[in-house]
Design an enzyme around this catalytic site. Structure first.
Site, mmCIF file in Angstrom:
data_model
loop_
_atom_site.group_PDB
_atom_site.id
_atom_site.type_symbol
_atom_site.label_atom_id
_atom_site.label_comp_id
_atom_site.label_asym_id
_atom_site.label_seq_id
_atom_site.Cartn_x
_atom_site.Cartn_y
_atom_site.Cartn_z
ATOM 1 N N LYS A 10 0.679 -1.236 -0.126
ATOM 2 C CA LYS A 10 -0.178 -0.061 -0.118
ATOM 3 C C LYS A 10 0.908 1.214 0.005
ATOM 4 C CE LYS A 10 0.860 1.604 4.270
ATOM 5 N NZ LYS A 10 1.420 2.738 4.777
ATOM 6 N N ALA A 97 10.673 -2.480 6.093
ATOM 7 C CA ALA A 97 10.755 -1.077 6.845
ATOM 8 C C ALA A 97 10.320 0.255 6.061
ATOM 9 C CB ALA A 97 11.701 -1.302 7.762
ATOM 10 N N GLY A 98 9.609 0.120 4.981
ATOM 11 C CA GLY A 98 9.547 0.874 3.923
ATOM 12 C C GLY A 98 8.421 1.901 3.992
ATOM 13 N N GLY A 99 7.600 1.821 4.716
ATOM 14 C CA GLY A 99 6.094 2.489 4.802
ATOM 15 C C GLY A 99 5.260 1.990 3.851
ATOM 16 N N ALA A 101 3.734 -1.224 4.172
ATOM 17 C CA ALA A 101 3.010 -2.335 4.975
ATOM 18 C C ALA A 101 3.371 -3.688 4.429
ATOM 19 C CB ALA A 101 1.454 -1.960 4.769
ATOM 20 N N SER A 104 2.875 -6.334 7.114
ATOM 21 C CA SER A 104 1.219 -6.376 7.390
ATOM 22 C C SER A 104 0.803 -7.285 6.085
ATOM 23 C CB SER A 104 0.512 -5.083 7.509
ATOM 24 O OG SER A 104 1.081 -4.178 8.534
ATOM 25 N N ALA A 105 1.077 -6.942 5.040
ATOM 26 C CA ALA A 105 0.863 -7.566 3.779
ATOM 27 C C ALA A 105 0.892 -9.300 3.993
ATOM 28 C CB ALA A 105 1.227 -7.411 2.487
ATOM 29 N N ASP A 137 -2.180 -1.835 10.117
ATOM 30 C CA ASP A 137 -2.252 -1.776 8.619
ATOM 31 C C ASP A 137 -2.584 -3.103 8.176
ATOM 32 O OD1 ASP A 137 -1.588 0.868 8.517
ATOM 33 O OD2 ASP A 137 0.509 0.662 7.984
HETATM 34 O O1 C5P Z 1 -0.312 -1.071 14.471
HETATM 35 P P1 C5P Z 1 1.303 -1.273 14.358
HETATM 36 O O2 C5P Z 1 1.835 -2.289 15.103
HETATM 37 O O3 C5P Z 1 1.561 -1.279 12.843
HETATM 38 O O4 C5P Z 1 1.808 0.001 14.828
HETATM 39 C C1 C5P Z 1 3.248 0.264 15.073
HETATM 40 C C2 C5P Z 1 3.656 1.436 15.864
HETATM 41 O O5 C5P Z 1 3.188 2.628 15.177
HETATM 42 C C3 C5P Z 1 2.854 1.655 17.058
HETATM 43 O O6 C5P Z 1 3.287 0.760 18.229
HETATM 44 C C4 C5P Z 1 2.696 3.101 17.287
HETATM 45 O O7 C5P Z 1 3.900 3.475 17.852
HETATM 46 C C5 C5P Z 1 2.709 3.705 15.976
HETATM 47 N N1 C5P Z 1 1.480 3.755 15.509
HETATM 48 C C6 C5P Z 1 0.742 5.034 16.074
HETATM 49 N N2 C5P Z 1 -0.541 5.490 15.706
HETATM 50 C C7 C5P Z 1 -1.097 4.702 14.789
HETATM 51 C C8 C5P Z 1 -0.555 3.352 14.221
HETATM 52 C C9 C5P Z 1 0.653 2.954 14.741
HETATM 53 O O8 C5P Z 1 1.476 5.722 16.990
HETATM 54 N N3 C5P Z 1 -2.378 4.739 14.581
#
Ligand code: C5P
Length: 302
Positions: A10, A97-99, A101, A104-105, A137
């Site tokens: 994404k 680690a590229g933004g 996801a 997540s995929a 994500d």
């Molecule tokens: O949900 P996920 O594990 O992908 O999130 C990784 C980290 O990104 C969280 O621990 C939080 O530090 C940050 N995050 C956030 N607000 C969001 C989604 C992620 O601060 N809505």
């Protein structure tokens, strides 16, 4: 006796970040777009849990039970009373680690693959709930397409995009940690004494998507995490400027970065932008990708 599922990367066409809640998560309003850049995940019954990774940046991905894909399979097994384990093989094309996801995929693909392999019968809503437990994500790559995300980004509402968009992606030699980028965003806002309001939707973007107006999409791109990503990786400023100078309709950091995404008017423009970006020292690789595309799809079933 194996199932292979393909899940898309994404980018975020819009990412409005509100204040952090008591749980540390930030309230978001975002627009996700699924691109034809994929990871393929194959699950095979095995006496023990395992995870192996091949493909782009495979060496940077954990190949043990800490991989989100393993946690996804174990979560589904626990919820549906499955006592079997699987070997998970991930073939990566989505940057690590590229933004975009990628992890997540992989987790989303694993949920769909194990649901099929084990015959759990989890429907779309049940899979989306499990996905949200795994990460903010993970739900989007299940559905793909174009969607507005609210809450932590996990509450999804599909939207229509009346246009196929062509993007040039510029990958960075080093990744960024999502929590670190959110922390940097908070730090910059505190330093600049910004009043952090509830995140708002982006009506010009939604109108441009509905009208199939690529130039309008390019003008309306927005990412509240971009300044934080640039602060942590200053070379991104040069990448963003170079993509725009090469004729992109718009460009931005994808999600928490460091991948940058540039919207191209057509295939020729995409080639020109990719050529300009690939000469930059802060760019390790480029790719041309199109979207929207479908969410996680079974390629090969048992
Ligand atoms: O949900 P996920 O594990 O992908 O999130 C990784 C980290 O990104 C969280 O621990 C939080 O530090 C940050 N995050 C956030 N607000 C969001 C989604 C992620 O601060 N809505």
């Amino acid at each position: 006796m194996s199932v292979t599922v393909r899940a898309p990367a994404k980018i975020n066409l819009d990412l409005a970040v509100g204040p952090a809640g008591a749980d540390g998560f930030h309230e978001l309003v975002t627009v996700f777009l699924a691109l034809d850049l994929y990871d393929d995940v194959t699950v095979t019954p095995a006496p023990d849990w395992s995870c192996t990774v091949t493909g782009r940046q495979a060496g940077e991905v954990p190949q043990d039970a800490s991989n989100l894909a393993v946690r996804a399979a174990q979560l589904l097994a626990g919820r549906y009373g499955v006592r079997e384990s699987v070997a998970i093989a991930i073939d990566k094309d989505i940057p690590v680690a590229g933004g975009m996801a990628g992890g997540s995929a992989d987790a989303a693909a694993t949920l769909v693959a194990c649901n099929d392999l084990w015959g759990c019968g989890a429907d779309d809503d049940a899979l989306a709930e499990l996905a949200a437990e795994l990460g903010s994500d993970v739900a989007f790559p299940l559905i793909g397409g174009t969607a507005i995300g609210t809450g932590r980004g996990h509450l999804l509402e599909p939207i229509a995009a009346a246009v196929e968009l062509t993007w040039v992606l510029a990958f960075s030699p080093t990744g960024l940690s999502t929590p670190a980028v959110f922390r940097e965003c908070d730090r910059l806002r505190a330093q600049q004494r910004v009043d952090v309001l509830a995140p708002q939707p982006n009506p010009p973007l939604l109108a441009a998507l509905a009208a199939g107006d690529a130039a309008g999409v390019g003008r309306a791109l927005r990412n509240d995490l971009q300044a934080a990503a640039v602060s942590l990786q200053p070379a991104l400023a040069q990448t963003l400027a170079a993509g725009r100078a090469a004729g992109a309709l718009g460009g931005l950091v994808s999600g928490s970065g460091p991948t940058t995404a540039f919207l191209a008017a057509d295939d020729n423009a995409a080639d020109r932008i990719a050529a300009a970006l690939s000469r930059l020292p802060g760019v390790s690789d480029t790719a041309i990708a199109r979207g929207p595309v479908s969410g996680a799809t079974v390629l090969v079933g048992d």
